[in-house]
Each structure stands twice: as structure tokens, then as C-alpha cells.
Design a protein around this motif. Structure first.
Motif, PDB file in Angstrom:
ATOM      1  N   UNK A 174      32.636  49.007  43.043  1.00 58.51           N
ATOM      2  CA  UNK A 174      32.009  49.633  41.699  1.00 58.51           C
ATOM      3  C   UNK A 174      33.234  49.115  40.564  1.00 58.51           C
ATOM      4  N   UNK A 175      34.615  48.626  40.739  1.00 54.99           N
ATOM      5  CA  UNK A 175      35.649  48.599  39.915  1.00 54.99           C
ATOM      6  C   UNK A 175      35.821  46.993  40.143  1.00 54.99           C
ATOM      7  N   UNK A 193      35.821  29.401  40.203  1.00 58.87           N
ATOM      8  CA  UNK A 193      37.279  30.349  39.980  1.00 58.87           C
ATOM      9  C   UNK A 193      36.480  31.670  39.335  1.00 58.87           C
ATOM     10  N   UNK A 194      35.464  31.385  38.217  1.00 60.45           N
ATOM     11  CA  UNK A 194      35.320  32.687  38.104  1.00 60.45           C
ATOM     12  C   UNK A 194      34.725  33.698  39.157  1.00 60.45           C
ATOM     13  N   UNK A 195      34.547  33.568  40.130  1.00 62.79           N
ATOM     14  CA  UNK A 195      33.794  34.287  41.197  1.00 62.79           C
ATOM     15  C   UNK A 195      35.376  35.458  41.668  1.00 62.79           C
ATOM     16  N   UNK A 196      36.242  34.557  41.588  1.00 66.58           N
ATOM     17  CA  UNK A 196      37.557  34.733  41.982  1.00 66.58           C
ATOM     18  C   UNK A 196      37.963  36.545  41.255  1.00 66.58           C
ATOM     19  N   UNK A 197      38.165  36.004  40.203  1.00 68.51           N
ATOM     20  CA  UNK A 197      38.680  37.265  39.081  1.00 68.51           C
ATOM     21  C   UNK A 197      37.998  38.270  38.730  1.00 68.51           C
TER      22      UNK A 197
END
Length: 76
Positions: A45-46, A72-76
């Protein structure tokens, strides 16, 4: 019913699957053994990643299979 749905989201062995982990964007290959890898599709959830170790990327699949590359956005 909820337990069955949750189980489908977890990587599980399915011999001869048409959606193997090898072609999934959430799979990271093991640099020393090409038949193994890690799955990062499941998050809590976090937003933290729960890595799952994959013993056989050719015969393992789950309901979160997505083809393509991890952005890249899926990593953060």
C-alpha cells in the motif's frame, strides 16, 4: 474467492504458458542464470516493491503479466 484472486497475482508454475515471465516487463533477469529472475509486479500500500524470486522464467506466469519494457517511472 479473494484468496483465489490473490493467488493468481502471485507467480506460479504453469507448464507451456503463453505468457511466460521472460516476456513480462516486471521481470528482471538473473545475470548469472538466464533461466531465473526476479518479479517486481507486486507492491504494498505504501508503494514499496515486494520482489519475488523466479526459479523458471519460461514456465512461470501470473495475472499481472504485461509485455514490454519497464519505464523509469515504474521504478519510483
Amino acid at each position: 474467492m479473494q484468496a483465489e484472486k490473490s493467488l493468481q497475482n502471485q507467480p506460479h508454475t504453469e507448464a507451456g504458458t503463453s505468457r511466460p515471465c521472460r516476456s513480462c516487463k516486471w521481470q528482471t533477469p538473473d545475470p548469472t542464470d538466464p533461466h531465473r529472475g526476479q518479479c517486481t509486479a507486486n507492491r504494498h500500500a505504501m508503494g514499496g516493491v515486494w520482489k519475488r524470486w523466479l526459479r523458471d522464467v519460461e514456465n512461470t506466469t501470473c495475472a499481472r503479466h504485461e509485455e514490454g519494457k519497464l519505464s523509469f517511472r515504474d521504478h519510483v
